[in-house]
Scaffold this motif. Structure first.
Motif, PDB file in Angstrom:
ATOM      1  N   ARG A 114       0.833  -1.209   0.000  1.00  0.00           N
ATOM      2  CA  ARG A 114       0.000   0.000   0.000  1.00  0.00           C
ATOM      3  C   ARG A 114       0.865   1.257   0.000  1.00  0.00           C
ATOM      4  NH1 ARG A 114      -2.901  -3.358   3.508  1.00  0.00           N
ATOM      5  NH2 ARG A 114      -2.038  -2.329   5.354  1.00  0.00           N
ATOM      6  N   ARG A 115       1.962   1.213   0.700  1.00  0.00           N
ATOM      7  CA  ARG A 115       2.851   2.376   0.729  1.00  0.00           C
ATOM      8  C   ARG A 115       3.477   2.635  -0.640  1.00  0.00           C
ATOM      9  NH1 ARG A 115       5.504   0.542   6.542  1.00  0.00           N
ATOM     10  NH2 ARG A 115       3.944   1.609   7.871  1.00  0.00           N
ATOM     11  N   VAL A 116       3.812   1.577  -1.345  1.00  0.00           N
ATOM     12  CA  VAL A 116       4.357   1.758  -2.698  1.00  0.00           C
ATOM     13  C   VAL A 116       3.281   2.298  -3.625  1.00  0.00           C
ATOM     14  CG1 VAL A 116       5.324   0.574  -4.698  1.00  0.00           C
ATOM     15  CG2 VAL A 116       6.190   0.052  -2.412  1.00  0.00           C
ATOM     16  N   GLN A 117       2.053   1.828  -3.478  1.00  0.00           N
ATOM     17  CA  GLN A 117       0.968   2.372  -4.296  1.00  0.00           C
ATOM     18  C   GLN A 117       0.756   3.860  -3.984  1.00  0.00           C
ATOM     19  OE1 GLN A 117      -0.554   0.637  -6.862  1.00  0.00           O
ATOM     20  NE2 GLN A 117       1.139  -0.745  -6.284  1.00  0.00           N
ATOM     21  N   ARG A 118       0.920   4.213  -2.722  1.00  0.00           N
ATOM     22  CA  ARG A 118       0.823   5.632  -2.344  1.00  0.00           C
ATOM     23  C   ARG A 118       1.959   6.436  -2.963  1.00  0.00           C
ATOM     24  NH1 ARG A 118      -2.924   8.927  -1.538  1.00  0.00           N
ATOM     25  NH2 ARG A 118      -1.684  10.104  -3.011  1.00  0.00           N
ATOM     26  N   LEU A 119       3.133   5.821  -3.022  1.00  0.00           N
ATOM     27  CA  LEU A 119       4.272   6.469  -3.688  1.00  0.00           C
ATOM     28  C   LEU A 119       3.949   6.754  -5.146  1.00  0.00           C
ATOM     29  CD1 LEU A 119       7.251   7.318  -4.108  1.00  0.00           C
ATOM     30  CD2 LEU A 119       7.791   4.885  -4.427  1.00  0.00           C
ATOM     31  N   LEU A 120       3.397   5.773  -5.836  1.00  0.00           N
ATOM     32  CA  LEU A 120       3.060   5.967  -7.249  1.00  0.00           C
ATOM     33  C   LEU A 120       2.025   7.072  -7.419  1.00  0.00           C
ATOM     34  CD1 LEU A 120       2.839   2.238  -8.433  1.00  0.00           C
ATOM     35  CD2 LEU A 120       4.803   3.777  -8.502  1.00  0.00           C
ATOM     36  N   ALA A 121       1.060   7.133  -6.497  1.00  0.00           N
ATOM     37  CA  ALA A 121       0.043   8.193  -6.557  1.00  0.00           C
ATOM     38  C   ALA A 121       0.674   9.555  -6.282  1.00  0.00           C
ATOM     39  CB  ALA A 121      -1.072   7.901  -5.555  1.00  0.00           C
ATOM     40  N   ASP A 122       1.619   9.606  -5.346  1.00  0.00           N
ATOM     41  CA  ASP A 122       2.304  10.877  -5.053  1.00  0.00           C
ATOM     42  C   ASP A 122       3.117  11.344  -6.257  1.00  0.00           C
ATOM     43  OD1 ASP A 122       1.262  10.882  -2.504  1.00  0.00           O
ATOM     44  OD2 ASP A 122       3.077  10.078  -1.552  1.00  0.00           O
ATOM     45  N   MET A 123       3.769  10.417  -6.937  1.00  0.00           N
ATOM     46  CA  MET A 123       4.515  10.770  -8.146  1.00  0.00           C
ATOM     47  C   MET A 123       3.577  11.377  -9.190  1.00  0.00           C
ATOM     48  SD  MET A 123       7.044   7.516  -8.769  1.00  0.00           S
ATOM     49  CE  MET A 123       8.572   7.286  -7.841  1.00  0.00           C
ATOM     50  N   ASP A 124       2.425  10.737  -9.371  1.00  0.00           N
ATOM     51  CA  ASP A 124       1.449  11.215 -10.345  1.00  0.00           C
ATOM     52  C   ASP A 124       0.952  12.611  -9.979  1.00  0.00           C
ATOM     53  OD1 ASP A 124      -0.505  11.002 -12.526  1.00  0.00           O
ATOM     54  OD2 ASP A 124      -1.966  10.769 -10.921  1.00  0.00           O
ATOM     55  N   GLN A 125       0.629  12.827  -8.726  1.00  0.00           N
ATOM     56  CA  GLN A 125       0.135  14.133  -8.297  1.00  0.00           C
ATOM     57  C   GLN A 125       1.211  15.210  -8.451  1.00  0.00           C
ATOM     58  OE1 GLN A 125      -1.369  13.572  -4.322  1.00  0.00           O
ATOM     59  NE2 GLN A 125      -2.927  12.086  -4.988  1.00  0.00           N
ATOM     60  N   GLY A 126       2.465  14.853  -8.156  1.00  0.00           N
ATOM     61  CA  GLY A 126       3.553  15.810  -8.331  1.00  0.00           C
ATOM     62  C   GLY A 126       3.738  16.199  -9.785  1.00  0.00           C
ATOM     63  N   ARG A 127       3.675  15.223 -10.678  1.00  0.00           N
ATOM     64  CA  ARG A 127       3.792  15.539 -12.102  1.00  0.00           C
ATOM     65  C   ARG A 127       2.647  16.445 -12.554  1.00  0.00           C
ATOM     66  NH1 ARG A 127       5.274   9.941 -12.368  1.00  0.00           N
ATOM     67  NH2 ARG A 127       3.157   9.355 -13.005  1.00  0.00           N
ATOM     68  N   GLN A 128       1.444  16.143 -12.080  1.00  0.00           N
ATOM     69  CA  GLN A 128       0.299  16.967 -12.459  1.00  0.00           C
ATOM     70  C   GLN A 128       0.458  18.399 -11.970  1.00  0.00           C
ATOM     71  OE1 GLN A 128      -3.725  15.384 -12.109  1.00  0.00           O
ATOM     72  NE2 GLN A 128      -2.904  13.317 -11.763  1.00  0.00           N
ATOM     73  N   ARG A 129       0.936  18.577 -10.763  1.00  0.00           N
ATOM     74  CA  ARG A 129       1.136  19.937 -10.237  1.00  0.00           C
ATOM     75  C   ARG A 129       2.127  20.718 -11.089  1.00  0.00           C
ATOM     76  NH1 ARG A 129       1.065  17.308  -5.198  1.00  0.00           N
ATOM     77  NH2 ARG A 129       3.352  17.307  -5.134  1.00  0.00           N
ATOM     78  N   ARG A 130       3.212  20.073 -11.467  1.00  0.00           N
ATOM     79  CA  ARG A 130       4.206  20.773 -12.273  1.00  0.00           C
ATOM     80  C   ARG A 130       3.671  21.071 -13.675  1.00  0.00           C
ATOM     81  NH1 ARG A 130       7.275  17.483  -8.994  1.00  0.00           N
ATOM     82  NH2 ARG A 130       7.152  15.685 -10.405  1.00  0.00           N
TER      83      ARG A 130
END
Length: 420
Positions: free
Chosen positions: A381-397
């Motif tokens: 679950r933590r790795v899945q959260r990591l992948l979601a955080d990466m996605d959200q960071g890319r979207q913000r930029r």
């Protein structure tokens, strides 16, 4: 050098430059040039000295400087015995008009502002220092990134100053001798992640190193920043390799799909698109990965290398975003080209496996910390959260670069599964 009398002396001379025993080609030219600097065009300078080759060297030098010279014959120096302690007058130099001075036609390699940065530096400036007086006639090196808007970011000078001050020594900044003892499976997971980081950082080293050789040196802050960025990545390669081999004799695995993803970064020739793919999307995702490793590191060495690399990567991402913001303000079509770059890369990598499964499993193990089923579930679950955080960071930029939120989400989803 001594000054002549106020009244005109022989040949109308008012100034005498005495070289005494100093040969002209061993520093004497500096005294002659200094004396001529104080004279107006057409005024004459008497040159005295005892070096037998004085007139030969003086004549050659004057031709190159645009001055006229005539030797003075006769043992008494044209009837002026004793005029200067260095001996009789050996030659008379008439200062050339400003138009004949080799520097009179030269231009400054820069504008009138204090920093002197111009939008389109002259190719002929080549490697001249910004602000230098540039003599014409040298070959022009082929710097194809020679427009300010192609490479610039107003943040570049400050980022370079920060980068220069924030350099760290791998030998002393990482606690290599810190005691720790990990279970074999955890150590194996660390080795696999470090192996993956090494190959990604090698790609991240090559891209800025290639780009900086193409940037016109007039934009020196950008060149310096790219050079430090390459040095940062070289240092990351060193510490990730050293951590991988700290307790085990061999590195982990390298997948074909991961290498294919990284190879696609090396084929992008456009400065903006390369910066976008590497720094904004790839290294931006790596910020999340390094923060994840810092948080879940099972030992102090892993935590230190992740944290130190994170501070460097944050600077790389900041320059990439700042440059693209600057570029977008001058190029309304940029966002369309950025989107095209993401789509082309996605199409090229469509049939590859993407992230090495060994790396994904290793991240789960590190986040779990043990082989208990409940812990492994938490790790997943933590790795899945990591992948979601990466996605959200890319979207913000992407939104920061002017993409609508829905398009930013779409483009982020197309980013390579290999993270970088």
């Amino acid at each position: 050098m001594s000054g002549g009398p106020d009244r005109d002396g022989p040949h109308g001379l008012r100034t005498v430059c005495d070289l005494a025993d100093l040969p002209f080609d061993q520093g004497g030219h500096l005294l002659v040039r200094r004396a001529l600097t104080g004279l107006g065009p057409g005024r004459e300078l008497a040159v005295t000295g005892r070096d037998p080759a004085l007139t030969v060297h003086l004549a050659a030098w004057c031709r190159g400087q645009g001055h006229q010279v005539r030797p003075v014959d006769g043992p008494d120096g044209c009837g002026a015995p004793g005029r200067a302690p260095g001996g009789p007058v050996r030659a008379v130099v008439r200062r050339g008009p400003d138009g004949l001075d080799r520097w009179a036609r030269a231009a400054r390699a820069g504008g009138p502002s204090p920093d002197g940065i111009v939008a389109s530096p002259d190719p002929g400036w080549g490697l001249a220092a910004r602000g230098a007086l540039v003599e014409e006639g040298a070959p022009a090196p082929g710097f194809d990134l020679a427009e300010r808007d192609l490479v610039w970011a107003d943040l570049a000078p400050r980022l370079y100053a920060h980068a220069a001050a924030a350099q760290w020594d791998p030998a002393t900044a990482v606690p290599w001798d810190a005691p720790f003892d990990l279970p074999p499976a955890i150590e194996e997971a660390v080795v696999q992640v470090m192996t993956y980081l090494v190959e990604n950082e090698q790609a991240a080293l090559v891209v800025p190193a290639r780009l900086l050789t193409r940037v016109h040196p007039h934009f020196r802050e950008v060149v310096q920043l790219l050079a430090v960025q390459a040095a940062d990545e070289a240092r990351h390669v060193e510490v990730f390799t050293r951590r991988a081999l700290l307790r085990r004799p061999a590195m982990g695995t390298s997948s074909a799909g991961g290498r294919a993803s990284l190879a696609s970064l090396l084929t992008e020739p456009d400065f903006a698109l390369a910066s976008f793919l590497l720094s904004v999307l790839g290294e931006g995702s790596f910020l999340n990965l390094l923060a994840f490793l810092d948080h879940h590191a099972p030992d102090p060495v892993t935590r230190a290398v992740a944290r130190l690399a994170h501070q460097d990567e944050a600077r790389h991402v900041a320059f990439g975003v700042a440059h693209l913001e600057h570029r977008a303000s001058a190029d309304p079509g940029l966002r369309g080209r950025l989107r095209g770059a993401v789509e082309r890369r996605h199409d090229v990598l469509r049939d590859t496996a993407g992230l090495n499964q060994d790396v994904l499993d290793a991240l789960v193990v590190l986040a779990a910390g043990s082989w208990e089923p409940a812990a492994v579930g938490r790790g997943h679950r933590r790795v899945q959260r990591l992948l979601a955080d990466m996605d959200q960071g890319r979207q913000r930029r992407l939104v920061r670069l002017g993409f609508p939120a829905d398009e930013a989400a779409e483009l982020s989803a197309l980013h390579t599964r290999n993270f970088m």
